[in-house]
Design a protein around this motif. Sequence first.
Motif, PDB file in Angstrom:
ATOM      1  N   ARG A  28       0.919  -1.231   0.023  1.00 12.05           N
ATOM      2  CA  ARG A  28      -0.034   0.038   0.256  1.00 12.05           C
ATOM      3  C   ARG A  28       0.699   1.232   0.081  1.00 12.05           C
ATOM      4  NH1 ARG A  28      -5.750  -0.753   2.829  1.00 12.05           N
ATOM      5  NH2 ARG A  28      -6.075  -2.754   2.116  1.00 12.05           N
ATOM      6  N   LEU A  29       0.488   2.137  -1.125  1.00 13.28           N
ATOM      7  CA  LEU A  29       1.411   3.322  -0.996  1.00 13.28           C
ATOM      8  C   LEU A  29       0.404   4.584  -0.990  1.00 13.28           C
ATOM      9  CD1 LEU A  29       3.685   2.362  -3.900  1.00 13.28           C
ATOM     10  CD2 LEU A  29       4.387   2.215  -1.538  1.00 13.28           C
ATOM     11  N   ASN A  30       0.830   5.670  -0.411  1.00 10.69           N
ATOM     12  CA  ASN A  30       0.444   7.028  -0.565  1.00 10.69           C
ATOM     13  C   ASN A  30       1.020   7.724  -1.678  1.00 10.69           C
ATOM     14  OD1 ASN A  30       2.666   8.277   0.538  1.00 10.69           O
ATOM     15  ND2 ASN A  30       1.888   8.243   2.325  1.00 10.69           N
ATOM     16  N   VAL A  31       0.435   8.896  -1.917  1.00  3.45           N
ATOM     17  CA  VAL A  31       0.947   9.697  -3.159  1.00  3.45           C
ATOM     18  C   VAL A  31       2.673   9.763  -3.058  1.00  3.45           C
ATOM     19  CG1 VAL A  31       1.080  11.737  -4.432  1.00  3.45           C
ATOM     20  CG2 VAL A  31      -1.020  10.745  -3.643  1.00  3.45           C
ATOM     21  N   THR A  32       2.946  10.377  -1.946  1.00  5.93           N
ATOM     22  CA  THR A  32       4.662  10.725  -1.737  1.00  5.93           C
ATOM     23  C   THR A  32       5.394   9.390  -1.894  1.00  5.93           C
ATOM     24  OG1 THR A  32       3.963  12.271  -0.142  1.00  5.93           O
ATOM     25  CG2 THR A  32       6.231  11.533  -0.166  1.00  5.93           C
ATOM     26  N   GLN A  33       4.850   8.359  -1.399  1.00  7.45           N
ATOM     27  CA  GLN A  33       5.596   7.121  -1.397  1.00  7.45           C
ATOM     28  C   GLN A  33       5.703   6.339  -2.882  1.00  7.45           C
ATOM     29  OE1 GLN A  33       3.501   4.989   1.334  1.00  7.45           O
ATOM     30  NE2 GLN A  33       4.656   5.161   3.038  1.00  7.45           N
ATOM     31  N   ALA A  34       4.687   6.805  -3.638  1.00  2.00           N
ATOM     32  CA  ALA A  34       4.409   6.341  -4.994  1.00  2.00           C
ATOM     33  C   ALA A  34       5.567   7.090  -5.800  1.00  2.00           C
ATOM     34  CB  ALA A  34       3.126   6.168  -5.469  1.00  2.00           C
ATOM     35  N   ALA A  35       5.558   8.425  -5.552  1.00  2.26           N
ATOM     36  CA  ALA A  35       6.214   9.279  -6.262  1.00  2.26           C
ATOM     37  C   ALA A  35       7.880   9.029  -6.051  1.00  2.26           C
ATOM     38  CB  ALA A  35       6.008  10.662  -5.853  1.00  2.26           C
ATOM     39  N   GLU A  36       8.321   8.839  -5.006  1.00  4.81           N
ATOM     40  CA  GLU A  36       9.549   8.399  -4.623  1.00  4.81           C
ATOM     41  C   GLU A  36       9.977   7.318  -5.428  1.00  4.81           C
ATOM     42  OE1 GLU A  36       9.573   8.055  -0.300  1.00  4.81           O
ATOM     43  OE2 GLU A  36       9.707  10.434   0.098  1.00  4.81           O
ATOM     44  N   ARG A  37       9.122   6.347  -5.189  1.00  5.23           N
ATOM     45  CA  ARG A  37       9.368   4.696  -5.782  1.00  5.23           C
ATOM     46  C   ARG A  37       9.361   4.727  -7.256  1.00  5.23           C
ATOM     47  NH1 ARG A  37       8.199  -0.604  -3.648  1.00  5.23           N
ATOM     48  NH2 ARG A  37       9.653  -0.579  -1.689  1.00  5.23           N
ATOM     49  N   ALA A  38       8.586   5.603  -7.731  1.00  2.00           N
ATOM     50  CA  ALA A  38       8.262   5.827  -9.441  1.00  2.00           C
ATOM     51  C   ALA A  38       9.299   6.815 -10.065  1.00  2.00           C
ATOM     52  CB  ALA A  38       7.005   5.839  -9.910  1.00  2.00           C
ATOM     53  N   GLY A  39      10.191   7.642  -9.149  1.00  3.88           N
ATOM     54  CA  GLY A  39      10.884   8.579  -9.614  1.00  3.88           C
ATOM     55  C   GLY A  39       9.932   9.624 -10.469  1.00  3.88           C
ATOM     56  N   LEU A  40       8.952  10.108  -9.791  1.00  3.92           N
ATOM     57  CA  LEU A  40       8.052  11.134 -10.345  1.00  3.92           C
ATOM     58  C   LEU A  40       7.855  12.114  -9.167  1.00  3.92           C
ATOM     59  CD1 LEU A  40       5.404   8.849 -11.944  1.00  3.92           C
ATOM     60  CD2 LEU A  40       7.239   9.807 -12.914  1.00  3.92           C
ATOM     61  N   THR A  41       7.259  13.296  -9.840  1.00  4.44           N
ATOM     62  CA  THR A  41       7.049  14.412  -9.019  1.00  4.44           C
ATOM     63  C   THR A  41       5.613  13.764  -8.234  1.00  4.44           C
ATOM     64  OG1 THR A  41       5.663  15.449 -10.617  1.00  4.44           O
ATOM     65  CG2 THR A  41       7.819  16.306 -10.554  1.00  4.44           C
ATOM     66  N   ARG A  42       5.290  14.614  -7.139  1.00  8.24           N
ATOM     67  CA  ARG A  42       4.264  14.339  -6.442  1.00  8.24           C
ATOM     68  C   ARG A  42       2.719  14.544  -7.167  1.00  8.24           C
ATOM     69  NH1 ARG A  42       0.430  15.519  -2.786  1.00  8.24           N
ATOM     70  NH2 ARG A  42       0.002  14.265  -0.774  1.00  8.24           N
ATOM     71  N   ALA A  43       2.976  15.470  -7.711  1.00 10.97           N
ATOM     72  CA  ALA A  43       1.634  15.648  -8.640  1.00 10.97           C
ATOM     73  C   ALA A  43       1.628  14.905  -9.851  1.00 10.97           C
ATOM     74  CB  ALA A  43       1.864  17.149  -9.327  1.00 10.97           C
ATOM     75  N   ALA A  44       2.517  14.407 -10.443  1.00  9.04           N
ATOM     76  CA  ALA A  44       2.565  13.348 -11.576  1.00  9.04           C
ATOM     77  C   ALA A  44       2.261  11.988 -11.030  1.00  9.04           C
ATOM     78  CB  ALA A  44       3.883  13.410 -12.089  1.00  9.04           C
ATOM     79  N   ALA A  45       2.570  11.719  -9.918  1.00 10.92           N
ATOM     80  CA  ALA A  45       2.210  10.425  -9.358  1.00 10.92           C
ATOM     81  C   ALA A  45       0.843  10.241  -8.959  1.00 10.92           C
ATOM     82  CB  ALA A  45       3.014  10.168  -7.962  1.00 10.92           C
ATOM     83  N   ARG A  46       0.253  11.604  -8.465  1.00  9.71           N
ATOM     84  CA  ARG A  46      -1.064  11.651  -7.974  1.00  9.71           C
ATOM     85  C   ARG A  46      -1.937  11.408  -9.210  1.00  9.71           C
ATOM     86  NH1 ARG A  46      -4.848  15.607  -8.374  1.00  9.71           N
ATOM     87  NH2 ARG A  46      -6.602  15.501  -6.953  1.00  9.71           N
ATOM     88  N   ARG A  47      -1.618  11.888 -10.360  1.00  7.09           N
ATOM     89  CA  ARG A  47      -2.524  11.912 -11.708  1.00  7.09           C
ATOM     90  C   ARG A  47      -2.427  10.376 -11.960  1.00  7.09           C
ATOM     91  NH1 ARG A  47       0.120  16.648 -12.928  1.00  7.09           N
ATOM     92  NH2 ARG A  47       1.489  15.595 -14.465  1.00  7.09           N
ATOM     93  N   HIS A  48      -1.329   9.714 -11.951  1.00  9.05           N
ATOM     94  CA  HIS A  48      -1.276   8.418 -12.533  1.00  9.05           C
ATOM     95  C   HIS A  48      -1.799   7.410 -11.420  1.00  9.05           C
ATOM     96  CE1 HIS A  48       2.035   9.741 -15.156  1.00  9.05           C
ATOM     97  NE2 HIS A  48       1.660   8.895 -15.795  1.00  9.05           N
ATOM     98  N   LEU A  49      -1.867   7.777 -10.213  1.00 10.74           N
ATOM     99  CA  LEU A  49      -2.536   6.822  -9.308  1.00 10.74           C
ATOM    100  C   LEU A  49      -4.130   6.936  -9.406  1.00 10.74           C
ATOM    101  CD1 LEU A  49      -0.587   7.456  -6.003  1.00 10.74           C
ATOM    102  CD2 LEU A  49      -0.621   5.374  -7.227  1.00 10.74           C
ATOM    103  N   LEU A  50      -4.444   8.195  -9.466  1.00 15.01           N
ATOM    104  CA  LEU A  50      -6.051   8.357  -9.765  1.00 15.01           C
ATOM    105  C   LEU A  50      -6.389   7.726 -11.188  1.00 15.01           C
ATOM    106  CD1 LEU A  50      -6.409  12.050  -8.554  1.00 15.01           C
ATOM    107  CD2 LEU A  50      -7.233  10.097  -7.349  1.00 15.01           C
ATOM    108  N   THR A  51      -5.556   7.989 -11.982  1.00 17.57           N
ATOM    109  CA  THR A  51      -6.054   7.112 -13.343  1.00 17.57           C
ATOM    110  C   THR A  51      -6.282   5.755 -13.216  1.00 17.57           C
ATOM    111  OG1 THR A  51      -5.208   9.184 -14.664  1.00 17.57           O
ATOM    112  CG2 THR A  51      -5.600   7.096 -15.717  1.00 17.57           C
TER     113      THR A  51
END
Length: 255
Positions: A28-51
């Motif tokens: 389970r990941l929140n937006v910040t954790q997903a951004a760090e793991r995927a090498g993305l900005t927090r905003a980009a990670a949030r959009r991808h997670l939502l999509t």
Amino acid sequence: MEIAKADFIEGMAKGMAVLESFDTERQRLNVTQAAERAGLTRAAARRHLLTLAYLGYLDTDGTHYWLSAKVLRFSGSYLASARLPRLLQPTLNRLAAQTRESFSAVVLDGEEVVIVARSASVGGQRLMAYGLHLGARLPVHATSTGRVLLAAMNKTEFSAWLKGRELPRLTPKTTVDHKALRAIVAQVKADDFAVASEEHELGVHALAVPLRNMKGQTVAALNVVASPERLAPEVMRQDLLPLLLDAARELRPLL
């Protein structure tokens, strides 16, 4: 493979990076954790997670995200259509019935090996290791199959694979020194088989051999998980190793 920059879809690559950021260590990941793991900005990670959640590949409670059952469509389609698992499955089942041990076929994927076929469960199987399921991803350096696949590389390829790579210590017995791993892989190349005892997981002992096609190319590795008594040198050479080598020879014309 090479790809022209104009043909590379960056958005798709980022979305796949987000999906791949979920694993057994972080389910389970929140937006910040997903951004760090995927090498993305927090905003980009949030959009991808939502999509991905909108498309049904992730579930969410509004704060954390986790993989949904829909991602199994990919693995299900692979197993239904890929040639290699279908070719190997009857042999794995036969070996398991003969020995009551657990057998797998594994391919290399970067710094991990992936189990693409597993023997069917047989009554009275001696050892079924935890976590060695179909689709499981295991560290190359600490597994018998990984070492067989490393031994199939030429010196240049192996040096490139090893250069700058940290080898995680998974158990007290894991080989993490580059020089020691080089020596092990050289011995595997000479022996044409590999044994790994409790380097990936305590209590797990495995023996592997390469699966080659008619061109002599190693396309996968075949292994058995057994007790340390079954993998004692004299017992292994008399019992399990000949079975694996015979199976590899039988499969060669099919690969």
